[in-house]
Enzyme design. Structure first.
Site, PDB file in Angstrom:
ATOM      1  N   GLU A  69      33.626  39.672  39.445  1.00  0.00           N
ATOM      2  CA  GLU A  69      32.913  40.628  40.289  1.00  0.00           C
ATOM      3  C   GLU A  69      33.793  41.420  41.241  1.00  0.00           C
ATOM      4  O   GLU A  69      33.368  42.459  41.742  1.00  0.00           O
ATOM      5  CB  GLU A  69      31.817  39.910  41.088  1.00  0.00           C
ATOM      6  N   ASN A  70      35.016  40.966  41.490  1.00  0.00           N
ATOM      7  CA  ASN A  70      35.893  41.707  42.397  1.00  0.00           C
ATOM      8  C   ASN A  70      36.529  42.918  41.714  1.00  0.00           C
ATOM      9  O   ASN A  70      37.309  43.637  42.330  1.00  0.00           O
ATOM     10  CB  ASN A  70      36.969  40.805  43.011  1.00  0.00           C
TER      11      ASN A  70
END
Lengths: 220, 233
Positions: free
Chosen positions: A47-48
């Site tokens: 998700e980063n």
């Protein structure tokens, strides 16, 4: 015998399909990456802002600018893509991730999940979990079936603050693999050597048990 | 500075105009891609009562954790905090207001704010404490909550390379929130590892166009690793 973490990861990995884009949460879900079945390829979304997370780096490869959502150093596989956090959550919220695997404290018979907060004890935040459960159709929750003291975590109604409402339809615990539909847990498979009775006893929510509940099998 | 040359000569100049009570939007994820020296300058200035938008709040003694030491932050919008003992302490003593915000919502608040979108609907958080008190609307049979976007007084950004015009390229996963933060500040300050001449960065490979950027400064960075995980090899 209750499944080990490794066995839970192995069982979840059987749900992977060739060509899947997959998001794995921290904890047991990350272990799923170690058990991708032979002959299929999946892309791990972090998700980063990384699609195509690779293995952990060697000492020589360690790079502070290359981390995953759990803040661990990683590598990017060939064919990876890197993008901003807005882009990352666009692909998550927009339903483009094929499978999301995340842990939970509690799940209830209506598919509600609580995984981010224990009032008075753990208030660190939800990270991307709320977006992940809101954006995905295909979610598997991994968790222990009951607490150390035998209190069920598969409930009629979650007690803890929710991460998402009505969004979970598959749960893999250390005792069983279950589906959630029509306001009830449905027992699908049990861990090797674990009795249906034990599962029934440790499930506080409404549980539908078929006549025959197969045991999961694992290679040695 | 002349024309499109955004370079400033010092970190003091970079954060000129920062005052107590302001809102600062910060790039970075964990300790990756954080604007280390701009944070250091905020600490040095001693401004207080800041509202911060950042995914995390650093660790004890590094990153935004530095701004906790002199109680400079009064409110933070973040998705995951408490990796610092000092943060937990201030939170428990009600010395800092923490508005826990889902990571995707936080990213979109910054993106939308910079893009002139005042508010947006998202399914994230509906039915959870995050949805409390927020407008709800149904689209295609599903419920969404209304979230407002943000524009800060300052945005502090870490890039890899910039040209003098403020066009920015980010490196690997140090990108994360930086491009969004870059658009969402009335004054956007970017610190980079290298400043190059216009023409050295290919136009089609620029992550943040210089139109969003007000000040550019070159710095050196510690780049601390939070979790060093390796394999044999």
């Amino acid at each position: 015998m209750a499944l080990t973490r490794e066995q839970m990861a192995q069982r979840v990995a059987r749900e992977l399909e060739d060509g899947f884009y997959v998001n794995l949460g921290i904890g047991i879900p990350t272990l799923v990456a170690n058990y991708v079945p032979e002959g299929i390829d999946v892309m791990l979304q972090s998700e980063n802002g990384l699609l195509g997370m690779g293995r952990f780096p060697t000492e020589a490869e360690v790079d502070p600018d290359m981390i995953n959502a759990g803040k661990q150093t990683v590598t990017a596989r060939d064919g990876a893509a890197i993008f901003s956090s807005a882009e990352s959550f666009a692909m998550i919220r927009g339903g483009h991730v094929d499978l999301t695997v995340l842990g939970a404290f509690e799940v209830d018979q209506n598919g509600n999940i609580a995984s981010w907060m224990i009032p008075g004890k753990l208030i660190k935040g939800m990270g991307g979990a709320m977006d992940l459960v809101a954006g995905a159709e295909n979610i598997i929750c991994t968790m222990t079936h009951a607490s150390k003291h035998g209190e069920s975590k598969l409930l009629e109604q979650c007690n803890l603050p929710l991460t998402g409402a009505g969004c979970i339809n598959r749960v893999l615990t250390d005792l069983a693999y279950l589906e959630i539909k029509d306001g009830a847990f449905h027992l699908v498979e049990r861990a090797p050597g674990v009795s249906v009775e034990e599962i029934v006893e440790k499930t506080a929510g409404k549980l539908v048990v078929p006549d025959h509940v197969p045991e999961m099998t694992f290679e040695a | 500075m002349a024309g499109f040359d955004k370079r400033v000569g010092s970190y003091e100049e970079a954060m000129d105009g920062l005052e107590s009570g302001m809102t600062v939007i910060a790039g970075g994820f964990g300790l990756c891609g954080i604007p280390e020296n701009l944070i250091g300058e905020i600490k040095r200035r001693g401004v207080k009562d800041l509202t911060i938008y950042s995914n995390n709040c650093g660790v004890d003694g590094f990153g935004l954790g530095l701004l906790l030491e002199d109680r400079q932050i009064s409110r933070i919008y973040a998705s995951y905090v408490g990796e610092n003992a000092l943060f937990e302490q201030q939170m428990l003593n009600d010395e800092i207001e923490v508005v826990l915000t889902p990571q995707g919502t936080l990213a979109e608040k910054m993106r939308a704010g910079g893009a002139g979108i005042p508010a947006f609907y998202t399914a994230t958080g509906y039915g959870t404490p995050i949805g409390d008190g927020k407008e709800v609307r149904e689209f295609n049979g599903r419920h969404y909550i209304l979230e407002e976007s943000v524009v800060g007084d300052f945005a502090i950004v870490k890039g890899w390379k910039a040209d003098r015009y403020g066009n920015i390229v980010y490196r690997d996963t140090a990108q994360n929130f930086n491009p969004l933060a870059a658009t969402a500040g009335k004054i956007t300050v970017v610190e980079v590892e290298e400043i190059v001449e216009p023409g050295e960065l290919k136009p089609d490979q620029i992550h943040t166009p210089g139109i969003y950027v007000d000040r550019v400064i070159k710095g050196s960075f510690e780049k601390r690793i939070e979790k060093r995980t390796v394999r044999e090899g």
